[in-house]
Design a protein around this motif. Structure first.
Motif, PDB file in Angstrom:
ATOM      1  N   SER A  84       0.853  -1.183   0.000  1.00 55.46           N
ATOM      2  CA  SER A  84       0.000   0.000   0.000  1.00 55.46           C
ATOM      3  C   SER A  84       0.888   1.232   0.000  1.00 55.46           C
ATOM      4  O   SER A  84       1.684   1.434   0.926  1.00 55.46           O
ATOM      5  CB  SER A  84      -0.895   0.003   1.247  1.00 55.46           C
ATOM      6  OG  SER A  84      -1.542   1.249   1.399  1.00 55.46           O
ATOM      7  N   ARG A 115      -2.638   4.140  -2.292  1.00 55.30           N
ATOM      8  CA  ARG A 115      -3.143   4.738  -1.058  1.00 55.30           C
ATOM      9  C   ARG A 115      -3.528   6.194  -1.294  1.00 55.30           C
ATOM     10  O   ARG A 115      -2.731   6.964  -1.848  1.00 55.30           O
ATOM     11  CB  ARG A 115      -2.083   4.662   0.033  1.00 55.30           C
ATOM     12  CG  ARG A 115      -2.660   4.912   1.428  1.00 55.30           C
ATOM     13  CD  ARG A 115      -1.629   5.083   2.502  1.00 55.30           C
ATOM     14  NE  ARG A 115      -0.572   4.095   2.513  1.00 55.30           N
ATOM     15  CZ  ARG A 115       0.343   4.026   3.483  1.00 55.30           C
ATOM     16  NH1 ARG A 115       0.296   4.882   4.499  1.00 55.30           N
ATOM     17  NH2 ARG A 115       1.297   3.126   3.419  1.00 55.30           N
ATOM     18  N   LEU A 169      -4.312   9.520   3.433  1.00 55.63           N
ATOM     19  CA  LEU A 169      -3.856   8.428   4.300  1.00 55.63           C
ATOM     20  C   LEU A 169      -2.340   8.266   4.251  1.00 55.63           C
ATOM     21  O   LEU A 169      -1.810   7.279   4.764  1.00 55.63           O
ATOM     22  CB  LEU A 169      -4.528   7.110   3.892  1.00 55.63           C
ATOM     23  CG  LEU A 169      -6.043   7.045   4.022  1.00 55.63           C
ATOM     24  CD1 LEU A 169      -6.543   5.666   3.615  1.00 55.63           C
ATOM     25  CD2 LEU A 169      -6.488   7.380   5.445  1.00 55.63           C
ATOM     26  N   LEU A 190      -6.006   3.564   9.771  1.00 56.44           N
ATOM     27  CA  LEU A 190      -6.941   3.869   8.683  1.00 56.44           C
ATOM     28  C   LEU A 190      -6.444   3.309   7.357  1.00 56.44           C
ATOM     29  O   LEU A 190      -7.241   2.902   6.505  1.00 56.44           O
ATOM     30  CB  LEU A 190      -7.155   5.379   8.581  1.00 56.44           C
ATOM     31  CG  LEU A 190      -7.790   6.045   9.803  1.00 56.44           C
ATOM     32  CD1 LEU A 190      -7.998   7.538   9.545  1.00 56.44           C
ATOM     33  CD2 LEU A 190      -9.121   5.378  10.165  1.00 56.44           C
ATOM     34  N   SER A 191      -5.125   3.265   7.182  1.00 61.15           N
ATOM     35  CA  SER A 191      -4.561   2.633   5.977  1.00 61.15           C
ATOM     36  C   SER A 191      -4.791   1.132   6.013  1.00 61.15           C
ATOM     37  O   SER A 191      -5.023   0.503   4.974  1.00 61.15           O
ATOM     38  CB  SER A 191      -3.065   2.939   5.879  1.00 61.15           C
ATOM     39  OG  SER A 191      -2.847   4.316   5.674  1.00 61.15           O
ATOM     40  N   ARG A 247      -7.412  -0.308   7.356  1.00 62.06           N
ATOM     41  CA  ARG A 247      -8.812  -0.488   6.970  1.00 62.06           C
ATOM     42  C   ARG A 247      -9.012  -0.305   5.468  1.00 62.06           C
ATOM     43  O   ARG A 247      -9.756  -1.066   4.829  1.00 62.06           O
ATOM     44  CB  ARG A 247      -9.687   0.508   7.732  1.00 62.06           C
ATOM     45  CG  ARG A 247      -9.948   0.150   9.172  1.00 62.06           C
ATOM     46  CD  ARG A 247     -10.944   1.127   9.753  1.00 62.06           C
ATOM     47  NE  ARG A 247     -11.350   0.760  11.101  1.00 62.06           N
ATOM     48  CZ  ARG A 247     -12.196   1.469  11.822  1.00 62.06           C
ATOM     49  NH1 ARG A 247     -12.745   2.569  11.314  1.00 62.06           N
ATOM     50  NH2 ARG A 247     -12.526   1.082  13.040  1.00 62.06           N
ATOM     51  N   HIS A 248      -8.365   0.701   4.916  1.00 59.77           N
ATOM     52  CA  HIS A 248      -8.471   0.959   3.485  1.00 59.77           C
ATOM     53  C   HIS A 248      -7.986  -0.245   2.686  1.00 59.77           C
ATOM     54  O   HIS A 248      -8.618  -0.662   1.708  1.00 59.77           O
ATOM     55  CB  HIS A 248      -7.663   2.208   3.111  1.00 59.77           C
ATOM     56  CG  HIS A 248      -7.587   2.474   1.644  1.00 59.77           C
ATOM     57  ND1 HIS A 248      -6.525   2.054   0.855  1.00 59.77           N
ATOM     58  CD2 HIS A 248      -8.450   3.094   0.802  1.00 59.77           C
ATOM     59  CE1 HIS A 248      -6.744   2.423  -0.385  1.00 59.77           C
ATOM     60  NE2 HIS A 248      -7.898   3.047  -0.452  1.00 59.77           N
ATOM     61  N   GLU A 258     -10.495  -3.156   2.892  1.00 61.79           N
ATOM     62  CA  GLU A 258     -11.660  -2.897   2.045  1.00 61.79           C
ATOM     63  C   GLU A 258     -11.324  -3.105   0.568  1.00 61.79           C
ATOM     64  O   GLU A 258     -12.136  -3.660  -0.196  1.00 61.79           O
ATOM     65  CB  GLU A 258     -12.147  -1.466   2.272  1.00 61.79           C
ATOM     66  CG  GLU A 258     -12.770  -1.251   3.655  1.00 61.79           C
ATOM     67  CD  GLU A 258     -13.015   0.213   3.965  1.00 61.79           C
ATOM     68  OE1 GLU A 258     -12.742   1.060   3.070  1.00 61.79           O
ATOM     69  OE2 GLU A 258     -13.456   0.522   5.080  1.00 61.79           O
ATOM     70  N   TYR A 259     -10.126  -2.679   0.167  1.00 55.90           N
ATOM     71  CA  TYR A 259      -9.713  -2.834  -1.235  1.00 55.90           C
ATOM     72  C   TYR A 259      -9.624  -4.314  -1.612  1.00 55.90           C
ATOM     73  O   TYR A 259     -10.128  -4.734  -2.664  1.00 55.90           O
ATOM     74  CB  TYR A 259      -8.361  -2.156  -1.443  1.00 55.90           C
ATOM     75  CG  TYR A 259      -7.821  -2.314  -2.844  1.00 55.90           C
ATOM     76  CD1 TYR A 259      -8.138  -1.391  -3.840  1.00 55.90           C
ATOM     77  CD2 TYR A 259      -7.001  -3.393  -3.181  1.00 55.90           C
ATOM     78  CE1 TYR A 259      -7.653  -1.547  -5.128  1.00 55.90           C
ATOM     79  CE2 TYR A 259      -6.515  -3.554  -4.466  1.00 55.90           C
ATOM     80  CZ  TYR A 259      -6.843  -2.628  -5.435  1.00 55.90           C
ATOM     81  OH  TYR A 259      -6.367  -2.787  -6.711  1.00 55.90           O
ATOM     82  N   GLN A 284     -11.609  -3.907  11.479  1.00 58.52           N
ATOM     83  CA  GLN A 284     -12.780  -3.238  10.915  1.00 58.52           C
ATOM     84  C   GLN A 284     -13.658  -2.597  11.982  1.00 58.52           C
ATOM     85  O   GLN A 284     -14.276  -1.560  11.743  1.00 58.52           O
ATOM     86  CB  GLN A 284     -13.605  -4.243  10.108  1.00 58.52           C
ATOM     87  CG  GLN A 284     -12.921  -4.754   8.849  1.00 58.52           C
ATOM     88  CD  GLN A 284     -13.741  -5.842   8.181  1.00 58.52           C
ATOM     89  OE1 GLN A 284     -14.183  -6.797   8.841  1.00 58.52           O
ATOM     90  NE2 GLN A 284     -13.960  -5.715   6.889  1.00 58.52           N
TER      91      GLN A 284
END
Length: 232
Positions: A49, A69, A73, A82-83, A85-86, A89-90, A189
């Protein structure tokens, strides 16, 4: 359970500019984390990321996938959680559901695959939400760490129950390292910090626990890689 590994490596490093792709003993720093992840049999996929095209290029050259990213972030003040989580999700959206999350920061190039496997094993055996890696601390809040008082006097950070005349007699304390983080995906999450759940740890020896933040850390890591002690 499906396990996916992530390497979070942004481009804007102030302590050591360009450190994530800086050659360490002949290889880009990022490559060490990728190579270690590839040696762990339980890891089914690896993602980097990043917000940096150069880092992305190194990742692709090493045969792993890239997550772009968002800029918000990738600032100095962006919480890495938060990264995480991102990235989850991706992967869920583009590659499907997975259950175990592993983060292998590029700044810990001296880890080995046994360190990663130990974290996964402990996560499973304890029923914890997350397993972090730690290493024995040089200083102890029970012995040689103090805090200033309003009257300019100092006191020990944590007063031990009995007299402690040697650091070795104080309760064992550890530094958190960036060697490995292994967690259950739903925990990341549904919560917002590592210590929001049940946390366990694996102990990593100091020789593999370096976290590269500046040129001095970098020079130390290179010296270790070239030493007989590390390769023994």
């Amino acid at each position: 359970m499906k396990t996916v590994a992530f390497i979070f490596a942004r481009g804007g490093s102030k302590g050591l500019p360009g450190k994530n792709v800086k050659p360490l003993n002949g290889k880009p720093l990022l490559q060490y984390s990728i190579e270690t992840a590839k040696k762990v049999a339980q890891i089914s996929d690896i993602f980097v990321s990043t917000d940096c095209a150069t880092i992305a290029a190194v990742a692709l050259q090493n045969g792993v996938k890239v997550i772009n990213r968002p800029a918000e972030l990738a600032t100095d003040t962006s919480p890495e959680w938060l990264s995480w989580r991102h990235a989850i999700e991706y992967v869920h959206e583009h590659f499907g559901i997975f259950e175990r999350f592993v983060s292998l920061p590029a700044t810990s190039p001296l880890r080995n695959e046994r360190d990663v496997q130990a974290a996964l094993d402990k996560l499973d055996s304890t029923g914890a939400d997350i397993c972090i890696s730690v290493t024995p601390a040089n200083r102890s809040p029970y012995f040689n760490m103090v805090r200033l008082q309003a009257d300019d006097s100092v006191e020990i950070v944590i007063k031990p129950e009995g007299a402690v005349s040697r650091r070795q007699d104080a309760p064992a304390v550890f530094d958190i390292t960036t060697v490995v983080y292994a967690a259950k995906v739903p925990f990341i999450q549904q919560h917002s910090s590592i210590f929001a759940g049940k946390v366990v740890a694996t102990i990593v020896p100091k020789i593999r626990a370096v976290d590269i933040d500046d040129i001095y850390d970098f020079m130390f890591a290179e010296a270790v890689l070239q030493s007989e002690l590390y390769n023994a």
